[in-house]
Motif scaffolding. Structure first.
Motif, PDB file in Angstrom:
ATOM      1  N   GLU A   1      -7.191 -22.477  10.802  1.00 50.42           N
ATOM      2  CA  GLU A   1      -6.127 -21.470  10.841  1.00 50.42           C
ATOM      3  C   GLU A   1      -5.761 -21.145  12.289  1.00 50.42           C
ATOM      4  O   GLU A   1      -4.581 -21.007  12.624  1.00 50.42           O
ATOM      5  CB  GLU A   1      -6.584 -20.186  10.146  1.00 50.42           C
ATOM      6  CG  GLU A   1      -6.692 -20.283   8.633  1.00 50.42           C
ATOM      7  CD  GLU A   1      -7.182 -18.988   8.016  1.00 50.42           C
ATOM      8  OE1 GLU A   1      -6.802 -18.699   6.865  1.00 50.42           O
ATOM      9  OE2 GLU A   1      -7.937 -18.259   8.686  1.00 50.42           O
TER      10      GLU A   1
ATOM     11  N   HIS B   1      -2.202 -12.742   8.575  1.00 53.67           N
ATOM     12  CA  HIS B   1      -3.488 -12.222   9.029  1.00 53.67           C
ATOM     13  C   HIS B   1      -3.361 -11.646  10.441  1.00 53.67           C
ATOM     14  O   HIS B   1      -3.842 -10.537  10.720  1.00 53.67           O
ATOM     15  CB  HIS B   1      -4.516 -13.362   9.010  1.00 53.67           C
ATOM     16  CG  HIS B   1      -5.903 -12.948   9.371  1.00 53.67           C
ATOM     17  ND1 HIS B   1      -6.877 -12.685   8.435  1.00 53.67           N
ATOM     18  CD2 HIS B   1      -6.492 -12.760  10.590  1.00 53.67           C
ATOM     19  CE1 HIS B   1      -7.995 -12.341   9.051  1.00 53.67           C
ATOM     20  NE2 HIS B   1      -7.798 -12.391  10.352  1.00 53.67           N
TER      21      HIS B   1
ATOM     22  N   ARG C   1      -0.412 -18.080   5.960  1.00 59.05           N
ATOM     23  CA  ARG C   1      -1.577 -17.211   5.786  1.00 59.05           C
ATOM     24  C   ARG C   1      -2.056 -16.665   7.137  1.00 59.05           C
ATOM     25  O   ARG C   1      -2.352 -15.462   7.269  1.00 59.05           O
ATOM     26  CB  ARG C   1      -2.695 -18.007   5.110  1.00 59.05           C
ATOM     27  CG  ARG C   1      -3.917 -17.192   4.746  1.00 59.05           C
ATOM     28  CD  ARG C   1      -4.841 -17.973   3.822  1.00 59.05           C
ATOM     29  NE  ARG C   1      -5.407 -19.159   4.451  1.00 59.05           N
ATOM     30  CZ  ARG C   1      -5.167 -20.408   4.050  1.00 59.05           C
ATOM     31  NH1 ARG C   1      -4.359 -20.639   3.006  1.00 59.05           N
ATOM     32  NH2 ARG C   1      -5.718 -21.434   4.666  1.00 59.05           N
TER      33      ARG C   1
END
Length: 308
Positions: free
Chosen positions: A137, A175, A171
């Motif tokens: 990520e 976040h 995502r």
């Protein structure tokens, strides 16, 4: 943390610009500052980022340039893959780290602040937010949001499909948005807060200090077990002011540009003892980050160039 005290211009080993430089070396040197910035934003460690660049160079030197369509993308791919490997190792090291872990500070040129997005991306506050992401990520977020690579290029770098990368990016973006500072603070505002903070420490005026600290301010001190530091976050304006009020009066507080933002260098007997950066929300200091671990202060002796 690995020892790496050479200046960034020397860190690529035998690579020196001259009139007879070969194409592979020239391409690497052309993109070196970009590659360092990619690795640093993924790792939060300048020493590890330099090691990743060494590994990138060794791999790049063995590539047949005739097979490379886009040299910048190819180099970013190598750097990202090496940084991902190291990021997982670094995660294991952090588990046994003594006290809070903070990113390694960089002395940066004043013009970094002119690129607001770049300065924001290398700030201590943002690097701490990136620490909360999973390795893949983090890589996807950095490559997409900071360096604006397309999804196909990122997919090649992280070994995922473009569709998967889009989902990961979405995502990670959500976040980070939930945890990053609400507003991008101007250098002028940060400089004013740093100056007020410096005056309060130098004069011992705790009320002045309390005036610029948010009620729920958090102080993190990173000594790495090598220097005295709080082993847990110090939370709350009164508690933080009390800790800061104990700073030795013989310390010299020197304004500097660190990670693209105004900061303070604390010197004792001329040597760098601590580097203090801040996070500001709503005009008040909400985060104070003090790096004391001497192994993390070597890149404060000269300016490091970051770019995208």
């Amino acid at each position: 943390m690995s020892e790496h005290n050479e200046k960034p211009t020397d860190a690529a080993g035998p690579l020196v610009r001259d009139s007879h430089v070969d194409p592979a070396t020239e391409a690497f040197l052309t993109h070196r500052n970009l590659l360092f910035t990619v690795a640093y934003e993924m790792l939060g460690s300048a020493a590890d980022a330099e090691d990743v660049l060494q590994e990138t160079w060794l791999l790049w030197a063995g590539v047949d340039l005739g097979t490379v369509r886009e040299q910048r993308a190819y180099l970013v791919r190598i750097t990202t893959r090496q940084a991902l490997k190291r990021l997982r190792t670094l995660g294991r090291r952090k588990e046994s780290y003594v006290g809070p872990w903070l990113p390694e500070p960089l002395l940066t040129a004043p013009d970094v602040a002119e690129d607001v997005e770049l300065a924001d991306s290398v700030s201590t506050a943002m690097l701490l937010v990136l620490e909360t992401l999973q390795p893949t990520e983090r890589a996807v977020f950095v490559l997409r949001e900071v360096f604006d690579l397309d999804y196909d290029e990122i997919a090649d770098a992280v070994g995922k499909s473009p569709a998967a990368v889009r989902q990961i990016a979405h995502r990670a973006r959500g976040h980070v948005a939930a945890r990053r500072p609400r507003d991008i603070v101007s250098p002028t505002e940060t400089r004013a807060a740093i100056k007020a903070f410096q005056r309060a420490i130098e004069t011992g005026d705790l009320q002045r200090l309390l005036d610029i600290l948010a009620p729920d301010v958090v102080l993190l001190t990173d000594g790495g077990g090598l220097k005295q530091a709080a082993l847990a976050p110090v939370v709350g304006a009164d508690q933080v002011a009390q800790v800061l009020g104990n700073l030795t009066p013989v310390a010299l507080l020197q304004p500097a540009q660190v990670n693209g933002h105004p900061a303070l260098i604390v010197r004792l007997d001329g040597a760098i003892d601590t580097v203090v950066t801040v996070r500001i929300d709503g005009g008040l200091i909400t985060g104070l980050y003090a790096v004391r671990n001497p192994e993390k202060l070597s890149h404060m002796e000269w300016e490091t160039t970051v770019s995208r």
